[in-house]
Design an enzyme around this catalytic site. Structure first.
Site, PDB file in Angstrom:
ATOM      1  N   HIS A 221     -38.433 -10.766  18.993  1.00 51.54           N
ATOM      2  CA  HIS A 221     -38.001 -12.150  18.790  1.00 51.54           C
ATOM      3  C   HIS A 221     -37.776 -12.836  20.138  1.00 51.54           C
ATOM      4  O   HIS A 221     -38.271 -13.936  20.380  1.00 51.54           O
ATOM      5  CB  HIS A 221     -36.696 -12.195  17.983  1.00 51.54           C
ATOM      6  CG  HIS A 221     -36.074 -13.566  17.968  1.00 51.54           C
ATOM      7  ND1 HIS A 221     -36.361 -14.513  17.034  1.00 51.54           N
ATOM      8  CD2 HIS A 221     -35.214 -14.153  18.839  1.00 51.54           C
ATOM      9  CE1 HIS A 221     -35.697 -15.631  17.308  1.00 51.54           C
ATOM     10  NE2 HIS A 221     -34.990 -15.431  18.403  1.00 51.54           N
TER      11      HIS A 221
ATOM     12  N   HIS B  34     -39.299 -16.399  22.582  1.00 47.63           N
ATOM     13  CA  HIS B  34     -38.664 -17.357  23.502  1.00 47.63           C
ATOM     14  C   HIS B  34     -39.296 -17.403  24.894  1.00 47.63           C
ATOM     15  O   HIS B  34     -39.450 -18.484  25.470  1.00 47.63           O
ATOM     16  CB  HIS B  34     -37.182 -16.982  23.701  1.00 47.63           C
ATOM     17  CG  HIS B  34     -36.293 -17.358  22.568  1.00 47.63           C
ATOM     18  ND1 HIS B  34     -35.904 -18.650  22.307  1.00 47.63           N
ATOM     19  CD2 HIS B  34     -35.695 -16.594  21.617  1.00 47.63           C
ATOM     20  CE1 HIS B  34     -35.104 -18.673  21.255  1.00 47.63           C
ATOM     21  NE2 HIS B  34     -34.964 -17.433  20.815  1.00 47.63           N
TER      22      HIS B  34
ATOM     23  N   SER C 138     -42.289 -16.102  16.114  1.00 49.67           N
ATOM     24  CA  SER C 138     -42.203 -14.627  16.129  1.00 49.67           C
ATOM     25  C   SER C 138     -42.200 -14.054  14.715  1.00 49.67           C
ATOM     26  O   SER C 138     -42.076 -12.845  14.546  1.00 49.67           O
ATOM     27  CB  SER C 138     -40.911 -14.191  16.845  1.00 49.67           C
ATOM     28  OG  SER C 138     -39.784 -14.705  16.154  1.00 49.67           O
TER      29      SER C 138
ATOM     30  N   GLU D 259     -35.092 -22.683  18.303  1.00 54.89           N
ATOM     31  CA  GLU D 259     -35.368 -21.618  17.321  1.00 54.89           C
ATOM     32  C   GLU D 259     -36.392 -22.037  16.272  1.00 54.89           C
ATOM     33  O   GLU D 259     -37.283 -21.245  15.944  1.00 54.89           O
ATOM     34  CB  GLU D 259     -34.082 -21.201  16.605  1.00 54.89           C
ATOM     35  CG  GLU D 259     -33.079 -20.490  17.498  1.00 54.89           C
ATOM     36  CD  GLU D 259     -33.586 -19.157  18.073  1.00 54.89           C
ATOM     37  OE1 GLU D 259     -32.881 -18.585  18.901  1.00 54.89           O
ATOM     38  OE2 GLU D 259     -34.699 -18.702  17.705  1.00 54.89           O
TER      39      GLU D 259
HETATM   40  N1  HBI Z   1     -26.649 -13.794  21.817  1.00 56.57           N
HETATM   41  N2  HBI Z   1     -28.229 -12.262  22.559  1.00 56.57           N
HETATM   42  C1  HBI Z   1     -27.937 -13.448  21.996  1.00 56.57           C
HETATM   43  N3  HBI Z   1     -28.932 -14.274  21.616  1.00 56.57           N
HETATM   44  C2  HBI Z   1     -28.677 -15.482  21.045  1.00 56.57           C
HETATM   45  O1  HBI Z   1     -29.610 -16.233  20.701  1.00 56.57           O
HETATM   46  C3  HBI Z   1     -27.339 -15.877  20.846  1.00 56.57           C
HETATM   47  C4  HBI Z   1     -26.322 -14.990  21.264  1.00 56.57           C
HETATM   48  N4  HBI Z   1     -25.053 -15.324  21.077  1.00 56.57           N
HETATM   49  C5  HBI Z   1     -24.631 -16.601  20.525  1.00 56.57           C
HETATM   50  C6  HBI Z   1     -25.774 -17.429  20.051  1.00 56.57           C
HETATM   51  N5  HBI Z   1     -27.037 -17.084  20.269  1.00 56.57           N
HETATM   52  C7  HBI Z   1     -25.481 -18.690  19.288  1.00 56.57           C
HETATM   53  O2  HBI Z   1     -24.311 -18.463  18.553  1.00 56.57           O
HETATM   54  C8  HBI Z   1     -25.238 -19.889  20.218  1.00 56.57           C
HETATM   55  O3  HBI Z   1     -26.487 -20.508  20.401  1.00 56.57           O
HETATM   56  C9  HBI Z   1     -24.318 -20.867  19.566  1.00 56.57           C
HETATM   57 FE    FE Z   2     -33.626 -16.772  19.336  1.00 59.90          FE
END
Ligand code: HBI
Ligand code: FE
Length: 297
Positions: free
Chosen positions: A138, A143, A203, A184
């Site tokens: 993913h 990304h 993805s 996303e």
């Molecule tokens: N942690 N590894 C990871 N990847 C994410 O996309 C991610 C995260 N922690 C918080 C989060 N995304 C979302 O809660 C925030 O965009 C608000």
């Molecule tokens: Fe993501």
């Protein structure tokens, strides 16, 4: 039809890996590329080849170009250090390994410093179409290619900065929706057609088809305050997809002050994922059949 691979996190939920204390305060770990097994690489290859058959004509040009210019092979999980060498030269980004979801503040701090936290693990063979946490497929397939595009590179850094600020203002939910419906699950118009730039779609084999071809979801022109009001689903396909006129719109989003939009969104009230409002520029109104069937409606 399998469940949507919304392999993106629900805000503020610590991942499965979040159960044990992090090795480092920024939650990064060594990728330890040599420790991936042949079975791990084979799962990457299965996922990569499936998307490679699907994405031509569906992924946006920036995604295709980013993928082409990065050391991402079809048959191996990429080495983050090698990805970071190329990314750093192009847009100043690097990829750092994390065990899974990390706390919001940690996530924002990384993004604000042009470090993209990518899951070190890869999903199991029985999770090909749905997994709860962002894994290396993913994050790196979905990304990282877009981080080669300066517009997206600046936008995601601005999101990181904005996230730290939004937490202090208590408007994180609204900002998280903007990330969700762009980074996303965003669509963009290209040559008169709709193309994918959102990582959660690009993805996922099932959501790649659903987001572009299925009659069920709405496709609505992106509007910042409107998106800030719109709740989203983390466990299935989206009911609405928001469409940028071009990726140039990300430049605008990276620069403007979100504060007045937070206030406007809060005053207007929240919207359910499948709602339409009078102010919407609806590019294609969905039937909602997919989600009605899922609710047994
Ligand atoms: N942690 N590894 C990871 N990847 C994410 O996309 C991610 C995260 N922690 C918080 C989060 N995304 C979302 O809660 C925030 O965009 C608000
Ligand atoms: Fe993501």
């Amino acid at each position: 039809r399998e469940a949507g691979a919304a392999a993106s996190p629900a805000p503020a939920k610590h991942g499965l890996a979040g159960n044990q204390p992090p090795e480092r305060p920024d939650w990064t770990i060594a990728q330890d590329w040599a420790r991936y097994s042949a079975a791990d690489h084979a799962i990457w290859q299965t996922l990569f080849e499936r998307q490679s058959r699907l994405l031509p004509g569906r992924a946006c040009a920036a995604f295709v170009q980013g993928m082409r210019e990065l050391p991402i092979r079809h048959d191996q999980i990429p080495d983050f250090e090698r990805l970071s060498e190329v990314l750093m030269r192009r847009t100043g980004w690097q990829v750092v390994a994390v065990p899974g979801l990390v706390p919001d503040a940690v996530f924002f701090e990384h993004l604000a410093n042009r470090r993209f936290p990518a899951g070190q693990f890869i999903r199991r063979a029985d999770q090909l179409d749905y997994l709860e946490e962002p894994d290396v497929f993913h994050d790196v397939f979905g990304h990282v290619p877009m981080l080669m595009n300066p517009l997206m590179a600046d936008y995601i850094q601005a999101y990181g900065r904005g996230g730290l600020h939004a937490q202090r203002l208590g408007v994180l939910d609204q900002l998280a929706r903007v990330y969700w419906y762009t980074v996303e699950f965003g669509l963009v118009r290209e040559d008169g057609a709709l193309r994918i730039y959102g990582a959660g779609i690009v993805s996922s084999a099932t959501e790649t088809r659903f987001a572009l071809d299925d009659a069920s979801p709405h496709r609505i022109a992106f509007d910042l305050s409107r998106v800030m009001r719109t709740r989203y689903r983390i466990d299935d396909f989206q009911e609405s997809y928001f469409v940028l006129d071009s990726l140039d719109a990300l430049l605008e989003l990276a620069r403007i002050d979100f504060a007045p939009h937070y206030a406007e969104a809060a005053a207007a009230g929240e919207l359910e994922p499948g709602a339409l409002t009078p102010g919407d520029t609806v590019l294609q109104a969905g039937t909602g059949a997919y989600h009605r069937a899922r609710r047994g409606g």
